[in-house]
Write a protein that holds these residues in place. Structure first.
Motif, PDB file in Angstrom:
ATOM      1  N   ARG A   1       2.517  11.194  -1.733  1.00  0.00           N
ATOM      2  CA  ARG A   1       1.296  11.637  -2.418  1.00  0.00           C
ATOM      3  C   ARG A   1       1.296  11.056  -3.829  1.00  0.00           C
TER       4      ARG A   1
ATOM      5  N   GLY B   1      -3.127   3.626  -4.997  1.00  0.00           N
ATOM      6  CA  GLY B   1      -2.950   3.112  -3.642  1.00  0.00           C
ATOM      7  C   GLY B   1      -1.876   2.052  -3.527  1.00  0.00           C
TER       8      GLY B   1
ATOM      9  N   PRO C   1       0.853  -1.188   0.000  1.00  0.00           N
ATOM     10  CA  PRO C   1       0.000   0.000   0.000  1.00  0.00           C
ATOM     11  C   PRO C   1       0.893   1.243   0.000  1.00  0.00           C
ATOM     12  N   THR C   2       0.529   2.248  -0.764  1.00  0.00           N
ATOM     13  CA  THR C   2       1.341   3.463  -0.814  1.00  0.00           C
ATOM     14  C   THR C   2       1.413   4.096   0.575  1.00  0.00           C
ATOM     15  N   PRO C   3       2.622   4.314   1.106  1.00  0.00           N
ATOM     16  CA  PRO C   3       2.751   4.943   2.424  1.00  0.00           C
ATOM     17  C   PRO C   3       2.080   6.321   2.450  1.00  0.00           C
ATOM     18  N   VAL C   4       1.514   6.681   3.585  1.00  0.00           N
ATOM     19  CA  VAL C   4       0.788   7.953   3.700  1.00  0.00           C
ATOM     20  C   VAL C   4       1.701   9.158   3.488  1.00  0.00           C
ATOM     21  N   SER C   5       3.003   8.981   3.665  1.00  0.00           N
ATOM     22  CA  SER C   5       3.934  10.098   3.469  1.00  0.00           C
ATOM     23  C   SER C   5       4.171  10.408   1.990  1.00  0.00           C
TER      24      SER C   5
ATOM     25  N   ASP D   1      -1.701   9.138  -6.856  1.00  0.00           N
ATOM     26  CA  ASP D   1      -3.104   8.838  -7.142  1.00  0.00           C
ATOM     27  C   ASP D   1      -3.443   7.361  -7.018  1.00  0.00           C
TER      28      ASP D   1
END
Length: 85
Positions: free
Chosen positions: A50, A54, A44-48, A52
């Motif tokens: 940005r 996931g 999953p793309t880390p929240v840090s 488009d």
């Protein structure tokens, strides 16, 4: 004290993370990496980060050169990051 510091849990390690703007690009990256033998996995793309999409490709730093030579020309990346995961 964190679980990792207390001896439990997983130890964080340096990773090169490649983000994408589409799921199609992420899945194409996974296929190309598998075919070329580039170590890593979709995460999953880390929240840090940005992006488009996931999904992101995470790999050991030692695999970056091989990724850039064999895989990167075949996919459109939104960005490449060095993180501890």
């Amino acid at each position: 004290m964190s679980a990792a510091a207390a001896g439990g849990g997983r130890r964080r390690r340096p990773r090169v993370v490649v983000a994408f703007d589409s799921t199609h690009e992420a899945l194409e990256c996974e296929r190309l990496c598998r075919d070329a033998g580039v170590a890593g996995r979709l995460i999953p793309t880390p929240v840090s980060i940005r992006a488009d999409c996931g999904l992101a490709w995470a790999m050991p730093p030692a695999s970056r050169g091989e990724f850039e030579r064999l895989v990167a020309p075949g996919v459109t990346c939104a960005g490449t990051y060095e993180l501890e995961l």
